[in-house]
Write a protein that holds these residues in place. Structure first.
Motif, mmCIF file in Angstrom:
data_model
loop_
_atom_site.group_PDB
_atom_site.id
_atom_site.type_symbol
_atom_site.label_atom_id
_atom_site.label_comp_id
_atom_site.label_asym_id
_atom_site.label_seq_id
_atom_site.Cartn_x
_atom_site.Cartn_y
_atom_site.Cartn_z
ATOM 1 N N THR A 1 0.897 -1.327 -0.039
ATOM 2 C CA THR A 1 0.052 0.129 0.015
ATOM 3 C C THR A 1 1.006 1.312 -0.004
ATOM 4 O O THR A 1 2.069 1.160 0.153
ATOM 5 C CB THR A 1 -0.868 0.113 1.122
ATOM 6 N N THR A 2 0.303 2.555 -0.436
ATOM 7 C CA THR A 2 1.185 3.562 -0.480
ATOM 8 C C THR A 2 2.042 3.883 0.806
ATOM 9 O O THR A 2 2.933 4.174 1.074
ATOM 10 C CB THR A 2 0.293 4.828 -0.932
ATOM 11 N N SER A 3 1.097 3.766 1.950
ATOM 12 C CA SER A 3 1.640 4.136 3.430
ATOM 13 C C SER A 3 2.790 3.087 3.616
ATOM 14 O O SER A 3 3.626 3.581 4.462
ATOM 15 C CB SER A 3 0.456 4.210 4.466
ATOM 16 N N GLU A 4 2.497 1.901 3.264
ATOM 17 C CA GLU A 4 3.538 0.885 3.748
ATOM 18 C C GLU A 4 4.705 1.160 2.840
ATOM 19 O O GLU A 4 5.716 1.073 3.502
ATOM 20 C CB GLU A 4 3.051 -0.475 3.401
ATOM 21 N N TYR A 5 4.660 1.661 1.744
ATOM 22 C CA TYR A 5 5.900 1.836 0.905
ATOM 23 C C TYR A 5 6.642 2.912 1.594
ATOM 24 O O TYR A 5 7.843 2.895 1.632
ATOM 25 C CB TYR A 5 5.612 2.374 -0.734
ATOM 26 N N TYR A 6 5.858 3.995 2.046
ATOM 27 C CA TYR A 6 6.746 5.241 2.777
ATOM 28 C C TYR A 6 7.287 4.718 4.121
ATOM 29 O O TYR A 6 8.192 5.391 4.503
ATOM 30 C CB TYR A 6 5.729 6.413 2.801
ATOM 31 N N LEU A 7 6.573 3.827 4.915
ATOM 32 C CA LEU A 7 7.161 3.310 6.065
ATOM 33 C C LEU A 7 8.484 2.563 5.815
ATOM 34 O O LEU A 7 9.350 2.713 6.452
ATOM 35 C CB LEU A 7 6.108 2.651 6.717
ATOM 36 N N ASN A 8 8.679 1.693 4.677
ATOM 37 C CA ASN A 8 9.746 1.107 4.721
ATOM 38 C C ASN A 8 9.880 0.724 3.125
ATOM 39 O O ASN A 8 9.226 -0.182 2.585
ATOM 40 C CB ASN A 8 9.779 -0.194 5.325
ATOM 41 N N PRO A 9 10.614 1.710 2.350
ATOM 42 C CA PRO A 9 10.701 1.638 1.021
ATOM 43 C C PRO A 9 11.615 0.291 0.455
ATOM 44 O O PRO A 9 11.334 0.050 -0.687
ATOM 45 C CB PRO A 9 11.504 2.939 0.351
ATOM 46 N N ASN A 10 12.176 -0.301 1.360
ATOM 47 C CA ASN A 10 12.958 -1.551 1.003
ATOM 48 C C ASN A 10 12.071 -2.435 0.198
ATOM 49 O O ASN A 10 11.146 -3.001 0.902
ATOM 50 C CB ASN A 10 13.877 -2.078 2.000
ATOM 51 N N PRO A 11 11.844 -2.893 -1.197
ATOM 52 C CA PRO A 11 11.043 -3.788 -1.867
ATOM 53 C C PRO A 11 10.949 -5.148 -1.103
ATOM 54 O O PRO A 11 10.198 -5.658 -1.285
ATOM 55 C CB PRO A 11 11.608 -3.650 -3.242
ATOM 56 N N PHE A 12 12.136 -5.516 -0.522
ATOM 57 C CA PHE A 12 12.391 -7.067 -0.004
ATOM 58 C C PHE A 12 11.513 -7.158 1.251
ATOM 59 O O PHE A 12 11.294 -8.402 1.732
ATOM 60 C CB PHE A 12 13.532 -7.605 0.043
ATOM 61 N N ILE A 13 11.082 -5.911 1.765
ATOM 62 C CA ILE A 13 10.200 -6.193 2.881
ATOM 63 C C ILE A 13 8.858 -5.610 2.796
ATOM 64 O O ILE A 13 8.351 -4.317 2.574
ATOM 65 C CB ILE A 13 10.870 -5.100 4.076
ATOM 66 N N LEU A 14 7.931 -6.922 2.875
ATOM 67 C CA LEU A 14 6.500 -6.713 2.527
ATOM 68 C C LEU A 14 5.896 -6.677 3.947
ATOM 69 O O LEU A 14 5.277 -7.739 4.363
ATOM 70 C CB LEU A 14 6.106 -7.626 1.502
ATOM 71 N N SER A 15 5.589 -5.758 4.631
ATOM 72 C CA SER A 15 5.363 -5.720 6.367
ATOM 73 C C SER A 15 3.799 -6.189 6.349
ATOM 74 O O SER A 15 3.546 -6.700 7.097
ATOM 75 C CB SER A 15 5.669 -4.187 6.927
ATOM 76 N N GLY A 16 3.274 -5.559 5.262
ATOM 77 C CA GLY A 16 1.742 -5.797 5.257
ATOM 78 C C GLY A 16 1.227 -7.034 4.573
ATOM 79 O O GLY A 16 -0.073 -6.839 4.055
ATOM 80 N N GLY A 17 2.228 -7.838 4.203
ATOM 81 C CA GLY A 17 1.668 -8.806 3.256
ATOM 82 C C GLY A 17 1.523 -8.437 1.645
ATOM 83 O O GLY A 17 1.728 -7.140 1.549
ATOM 84 N N ALA A 18 1.151 -9.309 0.791
ATOM 85 C CA ALA A 18 1.126 -8.777 -0.476
ATOM 86 C C ALA A 18 -0.266 -8.579 -0.911
ATOM 87 O O ALA A 18 -1.165 -9.287 -0.706
ATOM 88 C CB ALA A 18 1.464 -10.049 -1.273
#
Lengths: 287, 283
Positions: free
Chosen positions: B37-54
């Motif tokens: 999600t956009t907010s997840e991206y800004y929290l952690n832009p590292n593409p290999f970390i999907l904090s909120g799932g796919a």
């Protein structure tokens, strides 16, 4: 029959002849005449002679802009050709897995430029982009890439290498055209792989290298999309085509923009002629 | 000897795996970023970390987040109509430059070819903009489509010409003896034989127009008429209501834009290797 073929020939090429007159010759002449006029918004344009050209050459920015264009072409083109050829040599064999690797290397080159720029903006983002993560892990610090006026142009050069698969494919075609018997004869004579490359492969690829080089230089000098969508700070990445576009469509200085576009045309024409003339010294055509 | 060959192959394999992963990495990170999600991206832009799932639904939500369908439609319209023009007219012209024999033919061809590659697009675009403006064609796709029907580009003519030259002239002569006229020979004999050239030219033109950014940027000023290429960039340039650039959606849109050419070109690589062969072609 001869006369009939001539008439039919003309009929068949007539769409091109009409197209060249309406969409090339007329605009070219019109463009040259525009470059001698000053655009004045709603008022009719005023004839100013060489004023636009004088202004162009007196403007300090002009040198920077053409330098930016050359910087990109001079770096991106040879690097791209060397990489393209190197990869083609690596892929030119009968191993089964070659096809898969070839596909992986080729496919990025067909990604539309706009999409490519979007992808690389994120990839090279100094705040958490994957390249930033890698450079920091390698102890190279955190380069600013597009945000750094000294690195911004180089960033486009690096981005461009993602599309090197196109020339790899063309080189592969060239390599497959070299008769196997040449190599066999050289091996019987005891030539090693390095000698075979410099005495057979490279000379016979020169026509391919030449045309690739010519098209890449012409294209490189006209860099637009990346420099327009993802510009570096100040004018560190403004290329001639970006400046021409902005002069015409942002500042509505059509006459000035036309003059600049004519200079770009003359430059490209001159460089193409030089490349074309010097090819006789290094391009080998098989007879 | 056999052992040495084996080592060579292993080194080759390692080198190519390393190289091709560099080429694939940007596509992989784009795909991973597209799942946030956009907010997840800004929290952690590292593409290999999907904090909120796919968030697979991003691939569907894009249709309501940006005018995606409409832009897709305009891109398809522009690409298809210009491709039809290019294929029709470049094959026709190539016939006149290859099968028909007339004095000065090849010289004229190369003068046209050399000249057209050396004129920068922008040098013609500025005056053409004024010309099309006087036609009342601004804010329509006509400036991008109509010229395709008049010649179709020297490079495409070149590809067809190379192909027609390989077809034995005896086919044409036999048809002439049977009383076929030149257009019949072109349409019913030569064009079907030139199917590989037809495929290469139409695919290159289609995806060239599909990815064209500068053309629509200049001629289309109403943002309701934008194709995907300009639309994606505007989506990036103009942040959404919460003031941030919705990067995950832009990655989704970029993937949608790239997937067509990726699939098609993966299928026709071999034809390109054979069809775009420059070796000894300047004769």
């Amino acid at each position: 029959m001869r006369k009939k073929e001539f008439i039919y020939g003309l009929i068949f090429i007539s769409p091109l002849l009409i197209g060249l007159v309406v969409f090339t010759a007329w605009p070219l002449i019109y463009g040259i005449s525009l470059s001698f006029y000053e655009s004045r918004g709603m008022l009719p344009p005023r004839f100013v002679g060489f004023q636009n050209y004088i202004e162009l050459f007196q403007r300090g920015l002009t040198a920077t802009i053409f330098y930016n264009g050359f910087y990109y072409a001079i770096l991106a083109v040879p690097i791209g050709l060397a990489l393209g050829l190197g990869l083609a040599l690596l892929l030119n064999n009968n191993f089964k897995t070659s096809g898969l690797f070839r596909t992986m290397i080729y496919l990025p080159s067909v990604v539309p430029t706009v999409a490519m720029v979007m992808v690389f903006l994120l990839l090279f983002s100094p705040t958490g982009g994957i390249i930033d993560i890698i450079t920091r892990a390698l102890g190279l610090g955190s380069p600013g890439w597009l945000g750094d006026p000294n690195l911004a142009k180089l960033t486009y050069v690096i981005w461009a290498q993602w599309g090197v698969g196109g020339s790899t494919l063309i080189f592969l075609g060239g390599l497959q055209n070299i008769p196997r018997s040449y190599y066999e004869a050289a091996m019987i004579d005891g030539a090693g792989s390095i000698r075979r490359f410099f005495s057979i492969t490279l000379p016979l690829l020169t026509p391919t290298i030449f045309l690739n080089f010519l098209f890449a230089v012409i294209g490189g000098l006209q860099l637009f999309t990346q420099a327009f969508i993802a510009p570096g700070p100040a004018n560190s990445t403004t290329t001639p085509v970006v400046d021409i576009y902005q002069q015409a469509f942002s500042y509505f200085k059509f006459g000035f923009a036309s003059a600049e576009s004519i200079i770009l045309f003359l430059l490209i024409l001159g460089i193409s002629i030089i490349i074309w003339i010097t090819q006789k010294r290094w391009v080998i055509y098989e007879q | 000897m056999n052992n040495k060959k084996k080592y060579k192959k292993i080194i080759w394999l390692i080198a190519l795996i390393a190289v091709s992963s560099v080429f694939v990495l940007p596509l992989l990170t784009t795909f991973l970023d597209a799942l946030k999600t956009t907010s997840e991206y800004y929290l952690n832009p590292n593409p290999f970390i999907l904090s909120g799932g796919a968030h697979w639904d991003n691939f569907i939500k894009i249709f309501s987040e940006m005018p995606f369908f409409r832009e897709l439609g305009y891109s398809t319209l522009y690409a298809s109509l210009s491709t039809i023009g290019v294929v029709l007219s470049s094959s026709l012209v190539a016939y006149g430059f290859s099968v028909m024999r007339w004095p000065g033919r090849d010289k004229l061809f190369f003068i046209f070819l050399a000249f057209s590659t050396m004129i920068p697009g922008i040098t013609l675009t500025l005056p053409l903009y004024q010309i099309f403006k006087s036609f009342g064609w601004l804010n329509t796709y006509l400036p991008l489509i109509v010229p395709a029907y008049f010649g179709g580009g020297m490079f495409n003519i070149f590809i067809f010409r190379q192909f027609f030259r390989q077809i034995p002239i005896s086919y044409v002569e036999a048809a002439r003896l049977d009383g076929a006229n030149e257009f019949y020979i072109f349409y019913r004999i030569m064009l079907p034989l030139a199917r590989p050239a037809l495929a290469v030219v139409s695919i290159f033109q289609f995806f060239g127009a599909w990815g064209d950014y500068m053309g629509p940027l200049i001629y289309i000023t109403d943002n309701h008429l934008y194709p995907l290429s300009v639309g994606i960039q505007m989506f990036e340039a103009v942040p959404n209501t919460s003031g941030v650039t919705p990067w995950p959606y832009i990655m989704v849109a970029s993937l949608y834009m790239a997937i067509g050419p990726i699939i098609v070109f993966a299928l026709i690589q071999k034809q390109i290797i054979q069809g775009l062969n420059f070796q000894g072609s300047i004769t």
